[in-house]
Design a protein around this motif. Structure first.
Motif, PDB file in Angstrom:
ATOM      1  N   GLN A 214       0.835  -1.214   0.000  1.00 47.69           N
ATOM      2  CA  GLN A 214       0.000   0.000   0.000  1.00 47.69           C
ATOM      3  C   GLN A 214       0.868   1.261   0.000  1.00 47.69           C
ATOM      4  O   GLN A 214       0.598   2.216  -0.726  1.00 47.69           O
TER       5      GLN A 214
ATOM      6  N   SER B 126       2.782   1.694  -3.359  1.00 53.12           N
ATOM      7  CA  SER B 126       1.864   2.137  -4.404  1.00 53.12           C
ATOM      8  C   SER B 126       1.713   3.657  -4.362  1.00 53.12           C
ATOM      9  O   SER B 126       1.786   4.343  -5.389  1.00 53.12           O
ATOM     10  N   LEU B 127       1.529   4.174  -3.175  1.00 51.03           N
ATOM     11  CA  LEU B 127       1.367   5.611  -2.980  1.00 51.03           C
ATOM     12  C   LEU B 127       2.651   6.377  -3.319  1.00 51.03           C
ATOM     13  O   LEU B 127       2.626   7.370  -4.053  1.00 51.03           O
TER      14      LEU B 127
ATOM     15  N   LYS C 198       3.325   6.322  -7.077  1.00 48.88           N
ATOM     16  CA  LYS C 198       2.388   7.195  -7.786  1.00 48.88           C
ATOM     17  C   LYS C 198       2.900   8.632  -7.842  1.00 48.88           C
ATOM     18  O   LYS C 198       2.701   9.346  -8.822  1.00 48.88           O
TER      19      LYS C 198
ATOM     20  N   THR D  27       1.847  10.610   2.419  1.00 45.19           N
ATOM     21  CA  THR D  27       1.215   9.537   3.195  1.00 45.19           C
ATOM     22  C   THR D  27       0.161  10.028   4.176  1.00 45.19           C
ATOM     23  O   THR D  27      -0.769   9.302   4.504  1.00 45.19           O
TER      24      THR D  27
END
Length: 147
Positions: free
Chosen positions: A44, A47-48, A51, A83
């Motif tokens: 997770q 992925s952030l 991106k 985040t």
């Protein structure tokens, strides 16, 4: 202001990548084992971070992750904004223009603006390179003398 687990783990993940930078891609499994963070949670986070261009990644058996720039070019503020979202201590400071209807009569606004400035300056002044150096000093136990 409270930083969530996601923000703390993202910093630990990025520090780990910087500490183990060999110009090769690092497997998520290896970071998971070293940091004690589940692969699912790290997926997770990666992925952030991917991106927003903080990471490079390659799939497959020789795949993994590496930093897309030098550790000195990442600030703690940048990682935490991705985040955590905005780091403002109150909602009315989280947008470029304060649209709070009470902003002109708010007796605490100046104090909150000052706190926000301190938070921003502190976190913008700390780089990933700095955190890696801090981690090295923390793990240094001093010279090993034998008589």
């Amino acid at each position: 202001m409270k930083i969530s687990t996601r923000g703390r783990y993202a910093l630990r993940f990025m520090i780990d990548l910087a500490q183990h930078d060999t110009s090769e891609y690092t497997a998520l499994k290896d970071i998971s084992e070293r940091q004690g963070i589940s692969i699912k949670y790290l997926e997770q986070i990666t992925s952030l971070l991917s991106k927003f261009g903080l990471l490079q990644s390659v799939r497959g058996p020789q795949g993994g992750y590496k930093l897309s720039k030098k550790p000195s070019q990442y600030t703690v503020a940048e990682i935490l904004r991705i985040t955590e979202g905005d780091l403002a201590p109150i909602a009315c400071l989280s947008t470029p223009e304060n649209t709070c209807p009470k902003k002109d009569e708010c007796s605490t606004l100046a104090m909150w603006e000052g706190l926000y400035e301190v938070i921003r300056n502190y976190l913008e002044g700390k780089t990933l390179e700095y955190l890696v150096a801090q981690a090295k000093t923390k793990s240094f136990t001093g010279p090993d003398y034998c008589i």
